[in-house]
Design an enzyme around this catalytic site. Structure first.
Site, PDB file in Angstrom:
ATOM      1  N   GLU A  33      23.740  53.577  11.157  1.00 55.77           N
ATOM      2  CA  GLU A  33      23.607  54.989  11.542  1.00 55.77           C
ATOM      3  C   GLU A  33      22.132  55.353  11.625  1.00 55.77           C
ATOM      4  O   GLU A  33      21.338  55.013  10.751  1.00 55.77           O
ATOM      5  CB  GLU A  33      24.314  55.896  10.526  1.00 55.77           C
ATOM      6  CG  GLU A  33      25.815  55.634  10.390  1.00 55.77           C
ATOM      7  CD  GLU A  33      26.615  55.875  11.668  1.00 55.77           C
ATOM      8  OE1 GLU A  33      26.119  56.603  12.557  1.00 55.77           O
ATOM      9  OE2 GLU A  33      27.718  55.323  11.787  1.00 55.77           O
ATOM     10  N   ASP A 174      27.344  53.705  22.565  1.00 56.61           N
ATOM     11  CA  ASP A 174      28.703  54.071  22.972  1.00 56.61           C
ATOM     12  C   ASP A 174      29.113  53.399  24.274  1.00 56.61           C
ATOM     13  O   ASP A 174      30.208  52.855  24.400  1.00 56.61           O
ATOM     14  CB  ASP A 174      28.812  55.592  23.138  1.00 56.61           C
ATOM     15  CG  ASP A 174      28.467  56.333  21.861  1.00 56.61           C
ATOM     16  OD1 ASP A 174      28.258  55.667  20.830  1.00 56.61           O
ATOM     17  OD2 ASP A 174      28.416  57.575  21.912  1.00 56.61           O
TER      18      ASP A 174
END
Ligand code: ADP
Ligand code: MG
Length: 284
Positions: A33, A174
């Site tokens: 992250e 993504d």
């Protein structure tokens, strides 16, 4: 997922004709992250839920789009000429953005399209339904308009369109995992080189995604602040990105940094290491 039903809906909404079927997955990030925009690693996997599309290239310039996830909006019409983001265009700004981005990359889309979408990813839940719509649109354009483009290029085009057409400052993860994800594998991605390594999931393991019911609010500004703090950190170490700063170098001078910046830097350095270690551990 009954694809024949989805196809029958295309026939219903688009004059009794039929189209070809496409699919692309959503994703979950297992670990990594705030590492992507710092040039580090992420370790996501593609999901068995995603977006399905039925599409047919048209001979004229017209675009007709319908989503089974936004039935109240009905068929949304526009044109391939003069593509620009419009509020009224609603969700169709995602596929239109990809068509625009193809044009920006020298692959001009000259023909219109009829497109019907069905997604079984909850929208806006952080499972990247937007990226899966972008990659799906890329598959359709490649297949039906004859553009020669790799899956990695489709990911870059999808990110470019989301950044520039939809105004969302997303990284590359993504789109890349949606385009390159492999069944029963997670994918270690080096966000700087775009190098990937598929790591097989141990047999009998399931990835369980839990809905915390915590509504995501407009965190855009916080996200941007955090990016700035990371950039400040990288500048302090005179490196292009935090990925290039070692934990030793950081520890030696951590006390000289603004405490918040120091916290951000420490996170990125250690998180990047954890991500690489997690992939190695899973592999074993
Ligand atoms: P996430 O990518 O985390 O799911 P986003 O807010 O980035 O959330 O993207 C959600 C948006 O993507 C939706 O509001 C819609 O505009 C578009 N979208 C996603 N899936 C579909 C779909 N099946 N049909 C139409 N639009 C979709
Ligand atoms: Mg998204």
């Amino acid at each position: 997922m009954d694809i024949e039903y989805v196809r029958s809906r295309f026939i219903k909404h688009f004059d009794g004709t039929t189209g070809s079927v496409y699919a692309s997955p959503g994703r979950i990030n297992l670990i990594g992250e705030h590492t992507d925009y710092n040039g580090g690693h992420v370790f996501p996997c593609a999901l068995t839920i995603g977006t399905y599309g039925v599409a047919r290239r048209r001979e004229d310039k017209k675009l007709r789009f319908y989503s089974m996830n936004f039935e109240q909006l009905g068929v949304i019409e526009s044109s391939v000429e003069g593509l620009k983001p419009e509020k009224e265009a609603d969700w169709t700004n995602y596929p239109k953005g990809v068509m625009w981005a193809f044009g920006e990359k020298g692959m001009e889309v000259t023909n219109g399209m009829d497109l019907l979408l069905f997604g079984n990813i909850p929208n806006g839940s952080g499972l990247s339904s937007s990226a899966s719509v972008e990659i799906l649109t890329g598959y359709i354009l490649r297949d039906q308009y004859g553009f020669e483009v790799s899956n990695q290029d489709l990911a870059l085009i999808g990110q470019f369109s989301e950044n520039k057409f939809n105004g969302v400052n997303c990284g590359i993860m993504d789109q890349l995992i949606s385009a390159l994800g492999k069944k029963d594998h997670a994918l270690l991605i080096d966000c700087r080189t775009l190098g990937t390594k598929a790591v097989s999931m141990p047999e009998g393991v399931a990835v369980v995604i839990i809905n915390s019911n915590f509504k995501r609010t407009l965190v855009g500004s916080e996200y941007n602040t955090r990016r700035e703090q990371c950039e400040t950190g990288a500048r302090f170490f005179q490196q292009p990105a935090l990925r290039d700063v070692s934990l030793e170098a950081f520890n030696a001078v951590a006390h000289e940094l603004d405490p918040i910046v120091a916290k951000r830097v420490r996170h990125v350095i250690t998180e990047n290491a954890r991500t690489v270690e997690a992939a190695q551990a899973l592999e074993k």
